[in-house]
Scaffold this motif. Structure first.
Motif, short mmCIF file in Angstrom:
data_model
loop_
_atom_site.label_atom_id
_atom_site.label_comp_id
_atom_site.label_asym_id
_atom_site.label_seq_id
_atom_site.Cartn_x
_atom_site.Cartn_y
_atom_site.Cartn_z
N VAL A 19 9.86 14.29 7.94
CA VAL A 19 9.45 13.37 7.03
C VAL A 19 9.55 14.11 5.78
O VAL A 19 9.10 15.18 5.75
N GLN A 20 9.60 12.81 4.90
CA GLN A 20 8.98 13.26 3.17
C GLN A 20 8.66 12.82 2.18
O GLN A 20 8.03 11.65 2.71
N ILE A 21 7.15 12.67 1.72
CA ILE A 21 6.99 12.23 0.43
C ILE A 21 7.09 12.66 -0.75
O ILE A 21 7.30 14.14 -1.01
N GLU A 22 7.90 11.44 -1.17
CA GLU A 22 8.14 12.06 -2.58
C GLU A 22 6.79 11.89 -3.66
O GLU A 22 6.47 10.97 -3.40
N TYR A 23 7.15 12.24 -5.02
CA TYR A 23 5.55 12.21 -5.04
C TYR A 23 5.89 12.88 -7.24
O TYR A 23 6.32 13.11 -7.51
N CYS A 24 4.67 11.44 -8.16
CA CYS A 24 4.95 11.49 -9.65
C CYS A 24 4.55 13.29 -9.46
O CYS A 24 3.08 13.17 -9.97
N THR A 25 5.06 14.35 -9.95
CA THR A 25 5.01 15.81 -11.19
C THR A 25 3.76 14.76 -12.41
O THR A 25 2.65 15.69 -12.38
N GLN A 26 4.05 13.85 -13.07
CA GLN A 26 3.71 13.50 -14.45
C GLN A 26 2.37 12.94 -14.03
O GLN A 26 1.33 13.03 -14.58
N CYS A 27 2.20 12.12 -13.12
CA CYS A 27 1.34 11.87 -12.90
C CYS A 27 0.20 12.79 -11.81
O CYS A 27 -1.20 12.41 -11.65
N ARG A 28 0.61 13.68 -12.22
CA ARG A 28 -0.03 15.23 -11.16
C ARG A 28 -0.42 14.17 -9.53
O ARG A 28 -1.84 14.00 -9.34
N TRP A 29 0.36 13.63 -8.95
CA TRP A 29 0.23 12.65 -7.44
C TRP A 29 0.21 14.31 -6.03
O TRP A 29 -0.45 14.11 -5.38
N LEU A 30 0.33 15.35 -6.38
CA LEU A 30 0.75 16.49 -5.69
C LEU A 30 -0.65 16.21 -4.10
O LEU A 30 -0.80 16.44 -3.23
N PRO A 31 -1.76 16.89 -5.52
CA PRO A 31 -3.03 16.28 -4.41
C PRO A 31 -3.25 15.90 -3.08
O PRO A 31 -2.92 16.00 -1.80
N ARG A 32 -2.66 14.48 -3.61
CA ARG A 32 -2.80 12.90 -2.78
C ARG A 32 -1.42 13.10 -1.44
O ARG A 32 -1.86 12.90 -0.33
N ALA A 33 -0.35 13.97 -2.17
CA ALA A 33 1.01 13.99 -1.27
C ALA A 33 0.57 14.84 -0.46
O ALA A 33 0.70 14.33 0.91
N ALA A 34 -0.04 15.91 -0.79
CA ALA A 34 -0.16 17.11 -0.02
C ALA A 34 -1.80 16.81 2.00
O ALA A 34 -1.92 17.22 2.63
N TRP A 35 -2.56 15.75 0.94
CA TRP A 35 -3.77 15.15 1.34
C TRP A 35 -3.08 14.23 2.74
O TRP A 35 -3.58 15.34 4.37
N LEU A 36 -1.43 13.87 2.25
CA LEU A 36 -1.39 12.21 3.28
C LEU A 36 -0.33 13.65 4.32
O LEU A 36 -0.24 13.93 5.64
N ALA A 37 0.36 14.55 3.78
CA ALA A 37 1.17 14.96 4.83
C ALA A 37 0.40 16.06 5.51
O ALA A 37 0.64 16.85 6.61
N GLN A 38 -0.75 16.90 5.70
CA GLN A 38 -2.03 17.11 6.25
C GLN A 38 -2.52 16.18 6.73
O GLN A 38 -2.29 16.98 8.77
N GLU A 39 -2.51 15.17 6.77
CA GLU A 39 -2.82 13.93 7.63
C GLU A 39 -1.44 13.97 9.07
O GLU A 39 -1.99 13.32 10.74
N LEU A 40 -0.41 13.28 8.00
CA LEU A 40 0.40 13.27 9.15
C LEU A 40 0.89 15.03 10.37
O LEU A 40 1.26 14.30 11.31
N GLY A 77 1.82 -0.66 -3.32
CA GLY A 77 0.25 0.40 -3.83
C GLY A 77 -0.18 1.51 -2.82
O GLY A 77 1.43 2.07 -2.12
N PHE A 78 -0.90 2.55 -3.13
CA PHE A 78 -0.78 3.62 -2.25
C PHE A 78 -1.56 3.53 -1.46
O PHE A 78 -2.18 2.90 -1.12
N PRO A 79 -1.02 4.59 0.09
CA PRO A 79 -0.79 3.69 1.31
C PRO A 79 -1.87 4.73 1.91
O PRO A 79 -2.58 5.64 1.01
N GLU A 80 -3.21 3.99 2.75
CA GLU A 80 -4.07 4.85 3.23
C GLU A 80 -3.82 5.86 4.26
O GLU A 80 -2.62 4.77 5.31
N PRO A 81 -3.91 6.51 4.62
CA PRO A 81 -3.25 6.92 6.11
C PRO A 81 -3.35 6.88 7.54
O PRO A 81 -2.29 6.66 7.95
N THR A 82 -3.71 5.72 7.56
CA THR A 82 -3.87 4.91 8.88
C THR A 82 -2.57 4.11 8.60
O THR A 82 -2.11 4.02 9.73
N ALA A 83 -2.04 3.31 7.58
CA ALA A 83 -0.88 2.82 7.74
C ALA A 83 0.58 3.17 7.88
O ALA A 83 1.06 3.42 8.65
N VAL A 84 -0.06 4.82 6.61
CA VAL A 84 1.33 5.52 7.12
C VAL A 84 1.77 6.06 7.99
O VAL A 84 2.55 5.90 8.99
#
Length: 103
Positions: A19-40, A77-84
């Motif tokens: 699994v790969q989660i690509e996130y925008c560094t300009q938007c500061r979406w690392l915390p969101r990506a890391a949280w989703l990664a943890q869930e998965l 849009g942004f995913p809910e963890p359950t959907a992913v």
């Protein structure tokens, strides 16, 4: 160098369970990506062979399984963890129950 069929199957399975989660560094979406990664990783701790976070730009937030895009923020849009989790499960462990997440 030749590889036997079992080696090819193993490599194919390993790739399809990445699994790969690509996130925008300009938007500061690392915390969101890391949280989703943890869930998965918590849900699929034995099924996934690899989970990576890939820095990107331009508002990107894309989840790929085995190289296949399963979620793109621009379209969905942004995913809910359950959907992913359901999308990942369908590709790496179709027989796995997601428990209360499936209801």
């Amino acid at each position: 160098m030749t590889t036997d069929n079992s080696e090819n199957t193993r490599l194919s399975t390993e790739n399809s369970h990445r699994v790969q989660i690509e996130y925008c560094t300009q938007c500061r979406w690392l915390p969101r990506a890391a949280w989703l990664a943890q869930e998965l990783l918590t849900t699929f701790e034995t099924e996934l062979t690899e989970l990576s976070l890939k820095p990107g730009t331009g508002g990107v937030f894309v989840v790929r399984v085995g190289g296949e895009v399963v979620w793109d923020r621009r379209e969905q849009g942004f995913p809910e963890p359950t959907a992913v989790k359901r999308l990942v499960r369908d590709r790496v462990a179709p027989e796995k129950s997601l428990g209360h997440s499936e209801k």
